[in-house]
Write a protein that holds these residues in place. Structure first.
Motif, PDB file in Angstrom:
ATOM      1  N   LEU A 112       0.947  -0.934   0.155  1.00  0.00           N
ATOM      2  CA  LEU A 112       0.145  -0.017   0.128  1.00  0.00           C
ATOM      3  C   LEU A 112       0.798   1.106  -0.047  1.00  0.00           C
ATOM      4  CD1 LEU A 112      -2.736  -0.988   2.691  1.00  0.00           C
ATOM      5  CD2 LEU A 112      -2.981  -1.022   0.078  1.00  0.00           C
ATOM      6  N   ASN A 113       2.196   1.105   0.335  1.00  0.00           N
ATOM      7  CA  ASN A 113       3.261   2.186   0.437  1.00  0.00           C
ATOM      8  C   ASN A 113       3.929   2.539  -0.859  1.00  0.00           C
ATOM      9  OD1 ASN A 113       3.495   4.329   2.368  1.00  0.00           O
ATOM     10  ND2 ASN A 113       4.886   3.104   3.450  1.00  0.00           N
ATOM     11  N   VAL A 114       3.482   2.030  -2.005  1.00  0.00           N
ATOM     12  CA  VAL A 114       4.020   2.012  -3.305  1.00  0.00           C
ATOM     13  C   VAL A 114       4.074   3.285  -3.696  1.00  0.00           C
ATOM     14  CG1 VAL A 114       1.921   1.737  -4.705  1.00  0.00           C
ATOM     15  CG2 VAL A 114       4.218   0.784  -5.444  1.00  0.00           C
ATOM     16  N   SER A 115       5.155   3.832  -4.358  1.00  0.00           N
ATOM     17  CA  SER A 115       5.392   5.135  -4.994  1.00  0.00           C
ATOM     18  C   SER A 115       5.638   4.668  -6.350  1.00  0.00           C
ATOM     19  CB  SER A 115       6.649   5.828  -4.177  1.00  0.00           C
ATOM     20  OG  SER A 115       7.786   5.008  -4.712  1.00  0.00           O
ATOM     21  N   ARG A 116       5.603   6.015  -7.145  1.00  0.00           N
ATOM     22  CA  ARG A 116       5.862   5.890  -8.664  1.00  0.00           C
ATOM     23  C   ARG A 116       7.342   5.596  -8.959  1.00  0.00           C
ATOM     24  NH1 ARG A 116       1.896   7.762 -11.784  1.00  0.00           N
ATOM     25  NH2 ARG A 116       0.036   9.115 -10.650  1.00  0.00           N
ATOM     26  N   GLU A 117       8.135   5.869  -7.961  1.00  0.00           N
ATOM     27  CA  GLU A 117       9.495   5.625  -8.141  1.00  0.00           C
ATOM     28  C   GLU A 117       9.749   4.080  -8.079  1.00  0.00           C
ATOM     29  OE1 GLU A 117       9.030   9.656  -7.751  1.00  0.00           O
ATOM     30  OE2 GLU A 117       8.457   8.111  -6.195  1.00  0.00           O
ATOM     31  N   ILE A 118       9.068   3.468  -7.130  1.00  0.00           N
ATOM     32  CA  ILE A 118       8.864   1.951  -6.793  1.00  0.00           C
ATOM     33  C   ILE A 118       8.368   1.413  -8.034  1.00  0.00           C
ATOM     34  CG2 ILE A 118       8.034   0.038  -5.549  1.00  0.00           C
ATOM     35  CD1 ILE A 118       8.512   1.859  -3.258  1.00  0.00           C
ATOM     36  N   LEU A 119       7.485   1.717  -8.689  1.00  0.00           N
ATOM     37  CA  LEU A 119       6.753   1.222  -9.697  1.00  0.00           C
ATOM     38  C   LEU A 119       7.380   0.998 -10.775  1.00  0.00           C
ATOM     39  CD1 LEU A 119       3.135   2.743  -9.329  1.00  0.00           C
ATOM     40  CD2 LEU A 119       3.947   0.398  -8.687  1.00  0.00           C
ATOM     41  N   GLN A 120       8.352   2.058 -11.149  1.00  0.00           N
ATOM     42  CA  GLN A 120       9.101   2.444 -12.183  1.00  0.00           C
ATOM     43  C   GLN A 120      10.202   1.133 -12.270  1.00  0.00           C
ATOM     44  OE1 GLN A 120      10.832   6.123 -12.347  1.00  0.00           O
ATOM     45  NE2 GLN A 120       8.674   7.160 -12.912  1.00  0.00           N
ATOM     46  N   GLN A 121      10.585   0.662 -11.059  1.00  0.00           N
ATOM     47  CA  GLN A 121      11.596  -0.541 -10.834  1.00  0.00           C
ATOM     48  C   GLN A 121      11.049  -1.975 -10.568  1.00  0.00           C
ATOM     49  OE1 GLN A 121      14.363   1.068  -8.195  1.00  0.00           O
ATOM     50  NE2 GLN A 121      14.352   3.198  -8.890  1.00  0.00           N
ATOM     51  N   ASP A 122       9.673  -2.122 -10.454  1.00  0.00           N
ATOM     52  CA  ASP A 122       9.231  -3.262 -10.033  1.00  0.00           C
ATOM     53  C   ASP A 122       9.037  -4.071 -11.166  1.00  0.00           C
ATOM     54  OD1 ASP A 122       6.654  -4.858  -9.424  1.00  0.00           O
ATOM     55  OD2 ASP A 122       7.419  -4.161  -7.288  1.00  0.00           O
ATOM     56  N   ARG A 123       9.622  -5.395 -10.979  1.00  0.00           N
ATOM     57  CA  ARG A 123       9.623  -6.187 -12.022  1.00  0.00           C
ATOM     58  C   ARG A 123       8.314  -6.835 -12.368  1.00  0.00           C
ATOM     59  NH1 ARG A 123       9.455 -11.566 -11.564  1.00  0.00           N
ATOM     60  NH2 ARG A 123       9.835 -11.703  -9.447  1.00  0.00           N
ATOM     61  N   GLN A 124       7.544  -7.133 -11.387  1.00  0.00           N
ATOM     62  CA  GLN A 124       6.041  -7.478 -11.511  1.00  0.00           C
ATOM     63  C   GLN A 124       5.249  -6.506 -12.330  1.00  0.00           C
ATOM     64  OE1 GLN A 124       5.094  -8.085  -7.145  1.00  0.00           O
ATOM     65  NE2 GLN A 124       5.467 -10.434  -7.558  1.00  0.00           N
ATOM     66  N   ILE A 125       5.481  -5.348 -11.851  1.00  0.00           N
ATOM     67  CA  ILE A 125       4.643  -4.178 -12.522  1.00  0.00           C
ATOM     68  C   ILE A 125       5.038  -4.315 -14.174  1.00  0.00           C
ATOM     69  CG2 ILE A 125       4.449  -1.878 -12.993  1.00  0.00           C
ATOM     70  CD1 ILE A 125       3.019  -2.489 -10.787  1.00  0.00           C
ATOM     71  N   ARG A 126       6.336  -4.509 -14.394  1.00  0.00           N
ATOM     72  CA  ARG A 126       6.703  -4.380 -16.106  1.00  0.00           C
ATOM     73  C   ARG A 126       6.100  -5.554 -16.628  1.00  0.00           C
ATOM     74  NH1 ARG A 126      11.860  -2.913 -13.894  1.00  0.00           N
ATOM     75  NH2 ARG A 126      12.627  -5.085 -13.893  1.00  0.00           N
ATOM     76  N   ALA A 127       5.762  -6.879 -15.875  1.00  0.00           N
ATOM     77  CA  ALA A 127       5.069  -7.901 -16.425  1.00  0.00           C
ATOM     78  C   ALA A 127       3.880  -7.633 -16.658  1.00  0.00           C
ATOM     79  CB  ALA A 127       5.502  -9.009 -15.373  1.00  0.00           C
ATOM     80  N   MET A 128       3.353  -7.032 -15.787  1.00  0.00           N
ATOM     81  CA  MET A 128       1.598  -6.662 -15.837  1.00  0.00           C
ATOM     82  C   MET A 128       1.497  -5.661 -17.173  1.00  0.00           C
ATOM     83  SD  MET A 128       0.711  -5.981 -11.790  1.00  0.00           S
ATOM     84  CE  MET A 128      -1.059  -5.153 -11.928  1.00  0.00           C
TER      85      MET A 128
END
Length: 652
Positions: free
Chosen positions: A354-370
């Motif tokens: 729930l604490n996710v930020s835009r900076e974290i999203l840019q580096q998140d492997r799961q987000i890229r897969a999504m």
């Protein structure tokens, strides 16, 4: 609403654009006044989403989130309706910035579009109401049903609230309110009921219940309203009594979490309008449920028309991100590639913080897969429309491509992994038909068996491309050529794209062999023109890298072509406009040995190679060839002088 003690009151004028917008909206644009309530409820829902997220992120924020809700308060006697929430609220600066002015780029363009919509509506060609929602100015719709609007708000964590009030004309007032409750209350001082004009009684419980059920049933927060009910007598001799109780008007069920069979198209359409602020129904609804090591649900929509800011650099894009039904952020760019920036919707992930930020999203492997899976789902949906047996689906595809095709083609440059899928759904203008675009599959199906390439020509308009000298041999032999007129076409055709094993070949580059036939005759012509070609290479050496005979011309005297691998002049211009200067690239002059001008020049050169007027003719030939291609002349003044001189000689 109770009167509040106010201080530091001031009166301000609306921006000129805001005045025009208010006037258009109140008097011209909307056709259904009921939708004002949907906009106000959507704003309230967003405020509650933001407060819950802020309370999770900022543990020091002193707010009570145990009963977040929206309240509708009616006063039939005073003719007022209040939409109240206990959400994030606004500061005084927020109020002035978000309500008192329209602080956004593109306002002038918005007004022009609204005026055009009004004129078209008066001509009975379209409904202006189809335009308004996509610009995110729904708050102003309150002035359709109210003579005056009062907003009292206090931002979470602040001690002083703000009161904003306007009659929707030229001015508004802003004042401090010391004892305002947290959240926002919008009070509408309603106009008289006029059902002929669509002005219903918005203090009537039945009317409000109907509007909420139609437009806002899916909102995640309870929408409450106090209602009166008749309580039957407990015995036969007793009298019935009227009691007041609080009713929740909406079901609060997240559409993406409900089985598809339980959701109607109308519910999907209203949800799309809620998240996109578009008044038109979506073109297509897309659902996706991913299970396994990383679980998420997605509910996506393809709009039926492009927003006005589709190609604006600072336009917001992306879908809404939720984590376990908790709203995290609007416009999550990391979940959708930029070339699909028009896609709207919701992604609800089960395993993110729930604490996710835009900076974290840019580096998140799961987000890229999504993102990869969501992009493939969108492209496969469009492919399904294109290849459907149903005419209605194919019509949807044509609407989609006409609105978003230029945007999608950006993916041919930025998303090589999906290039083949994008090419499979792309449509292009072609010499095959002036009325209907063609897919690449249709082009390949029409190709002769011995044709190795998919031929194309880029240009600024279809008319310019069709009139290009490069087209002459292809037109005479009936060889189909793709007509590419979008700027992005200049880039992706240079990226090495292939389709079904066929490479793309520009008819303005390299040498063209359309089976000219007699090789011996060709060699004879080359020998005949060898002297002229050598002389032209010297005379035009400052401008061209070579001069040769052409097999692509039938009626024009000459044309300019590039070497294989050279950037096109238009692509060079694009890079220069982007601040990336490139050296000028010399190209090749091809001359038509059967044109009277060229044969005459050869004869004149054979008689007197030292005649100085021949150099003028060579430069005029080169200049007119550039003009035929829509190119700029290197020295327009000299060209004009040479042309005037030759015209004068012709009059003697």
């Amino acid at each position: 609403m109770a009167e509040q003690v106010m201080q530091e009151s001031e009166t301000r004028e609306f921006q000129a654009e805001a005045k025009q917008l208010l006037r258009l909206m109140v008097h011209s644009i909307y056709s259904d006044k009921d939708v004002f309530l949907r906009e106000l409820l959507s704003n309230a829902s967003d405020a509650l989403d933001k407060l819950r997220l802020e309370s999770l992120v900022d543990k020091d924020l002193d707010v009570d989130t145990t009963d977040l809700h929206i309240q509708l308060e009616r006063d039939p006697a005073a003719r007022t309706l209040t939409v109240r929430d206990n959400g994030i609220g606004m500061s005084r600066e927020d109020v002035v910035g978000l309500i008192g002015t329209i602080a956004r780029s593109g306002t002038a363009e918005l007004l022009e579009k609204l005026k055009s919509a009004k004129e078209a509506q008066e001509a009975k060609q379209t409904q202006g109401s189809e335009l308004i929602g996509q610009f995110g100015v729904g708050f102003y719709s309150a002035f359709m049903v109210a003579d005056k609007v009062t907003v009292v708000t206090r931002k979470a964590g602040e001690s002083t609230g703000t009161r904003w009030e306007s009659e929707g004309e030229s001015t508004y007032t802003v004042a401090d309110v010391p004892d305002a409750p947290q959240g926002t209350a919008v009070t509408l001082h309603l106009k008289p009921v006029d059902t002929d004009d669509g002005m219903h009684d918005y203090t009537d419980t039945g009317v409000l219940r109907r509007i909420v059920t139609r437009y806002s049933d899916f909102l995640a927060w309870p929408i409450r309203m106090e209602v009166e009910r008749v309580k039957p007598a407990e015995d036969e001799d007793g009298e019935s009594t009227t009691v007041r109780e609080t009713e929740t008007l909406n079901s609060m069920k997240a559409l993406w979490a409900r089985p598809r069979s339980e959701v109607t198209d109308a519910e999907y359409h209203e949800f799309y309008k809620h998240i996109s602020h578009d008044w038109a129904d979506p073109l297509e609804t897309i659902r996706l449920q991913a299970e396994g090591t990383f679980e998420y649900q997605a509910l996506l929509f393809l709009p039926s028309r492009a927003p006005f800011d589709l190609f604006t650099r600072d336009a917001k894009r992306g879908v809404q991100l939720y984590v376990k039904r908790v709203f995290i952020m609007d416009d999550c760019e990391e979940l959708m590639p930029e070339y699909l920036r028009f896609v709207k919707g919701v992604v609800d992930a089960q395993d993110l913080s729930l604490n996710v930020s835009r900076e974290i999203l840019q580096q998140d492997r799961q987000i890229r897969a999504m993102q990869r899976r969501l992009a493939k789902k969108v492209l496969s949906t469009v492919s399904g429309l294109l290849n459907s047996d149903e005419q209605a689906d194919r019509d949807k595809y044509r609407t989609f491509w006409s609105q978003f095709g230029t945007c999608v083609k950006e993916g041919l440059v930025t998303d090589p992994d999906n290039r083949s899928d994008i090419l499979a759904i792309a449509s292009f203008d072609s010499t095959h038909s002036a009325e209907q675009q063609t897919t690449l599959a249709e082009y390949v199906e029409r190709m002769p068996d011995d044709q190795e390439h998919i031929y194309y020509l880029t240009g600024r308009s279809r008319e310019m491309v069709e009139k290009s000298p490069h087209m002459e041999a292809f037109t005479s032999k009936g060889v189909e050529v793709l007509i590419l007129t979008d700027q992005i076409d200049e880039m992706w055709v240079e990226s090495g794209a292939e389709f079904q094993g066929k490479t793309f070949r520009s008819i303005a580059k390299g040498e063209v062999d359309l089976d000219s036939g007699d090789d011996a005759a060709d060699e004879s012509v080359k020998e005949e023109f060898a002297g002229l070609l050598e002389w032209l290479r010297g005379a035009l050496s400052d401008h061209v890298k070579d001069v040769r005979l052409s097999s692509r011309l039938t009626t024009s005297p000459a044309c300019i072509v590039g070497d294989e691998g050279d950037m096109s002049p238009e692509l060079v211009r694009i890079y220069k406009q982007m601040g990336q200067p490139l050296p000028d690239i010399k190209r090749i002059l091809e001359i038509n040995p059967e044109h009277a001008l060229v044969t005459g020049l050869r004869e004149a050169h054979a008689k007197n190679a030292d005649d100085p007027s021949l150099a003028d003719i060579a430069h005029l030939l080169y200049g007119t060839t550039l003009l035929a291609e829509g190119e700029e002349l290197p020295d327009p003044h000299r060209f004009a002088q040479l042309l005037a001189g030759r015209l004068a000689d012709g009059l003697h």
